[in-house]
Write a protein that holds these residues in place. Structure first.
Motif, PDB file in Angstrom:
ATOM      1  N   VAL A 165      10.780 -10.017   6.032  1.00 52.23           N
ATOM      2  CA  VAL A 165      10.332 -11.074   5.117  1.00 52.23           C
ATOM      3  C   VAL A 165      10.327 -10.560   3.684  1.00 52.23           C
ATOM      4  O   VAL A 165      10.786 -11.239   2.755  1.00 52.23           O
ATOM      5  N   PHE A 166       9.805  -9.358   3.482  1.00 54.91           N
ATOM      6  CA  PHE A 166       9.706  -8.784   2.146  1.00 54.91           C
ATOM      7  C   PHE A 166      11.091  -8.615   1.523  1.00 54.91           C
ATOM      8  O   PHE A 166      11.318  -8.980   0.364  1.00 54.91           O
ATOM      9  N   VAL A 167      12.022  -8.069   2.287  1.00 52.44           N
ATOM     10  CA  VAL A 167      13.376  -7.845   1.771  1.00 52.44           C
ATOM     11  C   VAL A 167      14.046  -9.174   1.436  1.00 52.44           C
ATOM     12  O   VAL A 167      14.786  -9.281   0.448  1.00 52.44           O
TER      13      VAL A 167
ATOM     14  N   ASN B  95      14.316  -9.800  -4.371  1.00 50.83           N
ATOM     15  CA  ASN B  95      14.892 -10.062  -5.697  1.00 50.83           C
ATOM     16  C   ASN B  95      14.046 -11.060  -6.483  1.00 50.83           C
ATOM     17  O   ASN B  95      13.869 -10.919  -7.699  1.00 50.83           O
ATOM     18  N   LEU B  96      13.538 -12.066  -5.801  1.00 53.15           N
ATOM     19  CA  LEU B  96      12.642 -13.024  -6.438  1.00 53.15           C
ATOM     20  C   LEU B  96      11.390 -12.330  -6.945  1.00 53.15           C
ATOM     21  O   LEU B  96      10.966 -12.520  -8.097  1.00 53.15           O
ATOM     22  N   LEU B  97      10.768 -11.500  -6.103  1.00 51.37           N
ATOM     23  CA  LEU B  97       9.525 -10.831  -6.474  1.00 51.37           C
ATOM     24  C   LEU B  97       9.737  -9.883  -7.649  1.00 51.37           C
ATOM     25  O   LEU B  97       8.914  -9.809  -8.564  1.00 51.37           O
TER      26      LEU B  97
ATOM     27  N   LEU C 217       2.656  -2.710  -0.054  1.00 53.14           N
ATOM     28  CA  LEU C 217       1.544  -2.050   0.634  1.00 53.14           C
ATOM     29  C   LEU C 217       0.455  -3.037   1.033  1.00 53.14           C
ATOM     30  O   LEU C 217      -0.172  -2.891   2.078  1.00 53.14           O
ATOM     31  N   ARG C 218       0.235  -4.052   0.205  1.00 51.59           N
ATOM     32  CA  ARG C 218      -0.737  -5.093   0.556  1.00 51.59           C
ATOM     33  C   ARG C 218      -0.173  -6.040   1.606  1.00 51.59           C
ATOM     34  O   ARG C 218      -0.872  -6.451   2.526  1.00 51.59           O
ATOM     35  N   TRP C 219       1.096  -6.366   1.465  1.00 52.32           N
ATOM     36  CA  TRP C 219       1.723  -7.304   2.390  1.00 52.32           C
ATOM     37  C   TRP C 219       1.773  -6.762   3.819  1.00 52.32           C
ATOM     38  O   TRP C 219       1.512  -7.477   4.781  1.00 52.32           O
TER      39      TRP C 219
ATOM     40  N   LEU D 110       3.480 -13.998  -1.037  1.00 52.58           N
ATOM     41  CA  LEU D 110       4.016 -12.812  -1.701  1.00 52.58           C
ATOM     42  C   LEU D 110       4.004 -12.978  -3.220  1.00 52.58           C
ATOM     43  O   LEU D 110       3.678 -12.028  -3.949  1.00 52.58           O
ATOM     44  N   VAL D 111       4.355 -14.168  -3.696  1.00 54.54           N
ATOM     45  CA  VAL D 111       4.309 -14.407  -5.142  1.00 54.54           C
ATOM     46  C   VAL D 111       2.875 -14.270  -5.651  1.00 54.54           C
ATOM     47  O   VAL D 111       2.647 -13.727  -6.749  1.00 54.54           O
TER      48      VAL D 111
END
Length: 316
Positions: free
Chosen positions: A30-32, A36-38, A61-63, A78-79
């Motif tokens: 999900v993070f990957v 790019n957006l993040l 690390l929080r996610w 995430l945002v």
């Protein structure tokens, strides 16, 4: 997997059992997908790719420790995390900039040619826009970026910045008016961009200035950032006559062997300048309605690590 997520997976420690491993793998996927957006959110809030990467790592690390069964919408969550981390970092950066030697310019990034084709994306990461965003308060900047660039709704932004929806609407209106009064307006064609870049390149390589002087806007601004480490202008130079005198007086190092490579910097035209084979700086050129309205010369070595490899940016 990206460099930051690889580091983050290592930082999470031993998995311990298959269930934990599956959870980290799923979180990584999900993070990957949103990386790019993040990064772009953090970079537009901070104007620093290095700090954006640090914030991205903190967000991971929080996610990875979140109970994702409680997450309704992963992208929004995430945002929200990265916005809060970036706001904390912005306050620290403000203190750092107060003692900065000379003008502070955003850290330039090398972007792919297709970024320039996306007018909205190119404008949002341009040096000129990032400098306008520097004039906002941290919360105003966060609200503007999330609302005007990424089109989040007011409730999502309110959760991210810790304000009420009504307060966020007021902040968004104030920031929008502030930016509208200061942002460059107009259009530019690829031909105009190429002409401006050729004129700048000729000026740097040969000292021949006439073709460049012919396209400088009346209110053109020249800024340079040496960070107290490299020679640079200590204040902005504004106006065609003053910038012309600056160029004629030898803004560039004339006594060294230079090479100049046209590149895409922050979604717009730029030059990567090498002196005696070593990277000496980057010039980002702002072109509006066929006129060069801004020249941003970054020489601080700490800000040149992202100009030899492309950085991916995205609004989605």
């Amino acid at each position: 997997m990206s460099e930051s997520s690889e580091r983050a997976t290592d930082a999470a420690g031993p998995l311990g059992h298959a269930g934990r491993g599956e959870s980290v793998a799923s979180a990584t996927e999900v993070f990957v997908a949103h990386r790019n957006l993040l990064f772009t959110v953090a970079y537009e809030m901070l104007g620093s790719a290095a700090d954006a990467e640090d914030v991205l790592q903190e967000t991971w690390l929080r996610w990875v420790g979140v109970d994702r069964d409680t997450v309704r919408e992963e992208r929004a969550y995430l945002v929200r995390i990265i916005t809060r981390q970036a706001l904390d970092r912005m306050r620290a950066l403000r203190r750092r900039k107060e003692s900065y030697v000379g003008p502070w310019l955003p850290e330039p990034i090398l972007t792919a040619p297709d970024v320039a084709d996306d007018v909205e994306l190119a404008d949002s990461v341009s040096m000129a826009m990032l400098l306008v965003l520097e004039t906002l308060t941290p919360v105003e900047r966060a609200v503007f970026v999330l609302r005007e660039v990424f089109a989040l709704d007011y409730d999502e932004i309110a959760e991210a910045v810790g304000r009420s929806s009504a307060a966020v609407r007021q902040l968004a209106y104030r920031a929008r008016c502030h930016v509208a009064a200061r942002r460059p307006r107009g259009t530019v064609t690829p031909a105009e961009t190429r002409a401006a870049l050729r004129a700048f390149q000729r000026a740097v390589e040969t000292g021949e200035l006439q073709s460049l002087l012919d396209i400088l806007a009346p209110d053109v601004v020249a800024l340079s950032d040496g960070g107290g480490v490299r020679h640079a202008l200590l204040r902005p130079v504004v106006g065609v006559d003053k910038v012309a005198r600056l160029l004629e007086g030898g803004w560039w190092q004339r006594d060294a062997e230079r090479s100049v490579e046209p590149v895409q910097i922050n979604g717009g035209p730029g030059l990567l300048v090498r002196v005696d084979g070593e990277i000496d700086g980057v010039v980002a050129v702002q072109v509006v309605n066929g006129w060069v309205t801004g020249a941003y010369h970054v020489r601080n070595p700490e800000k040149l690590s992202r100009v030899t490899r492309r950085t991916a940016v995205s609004l989605t």
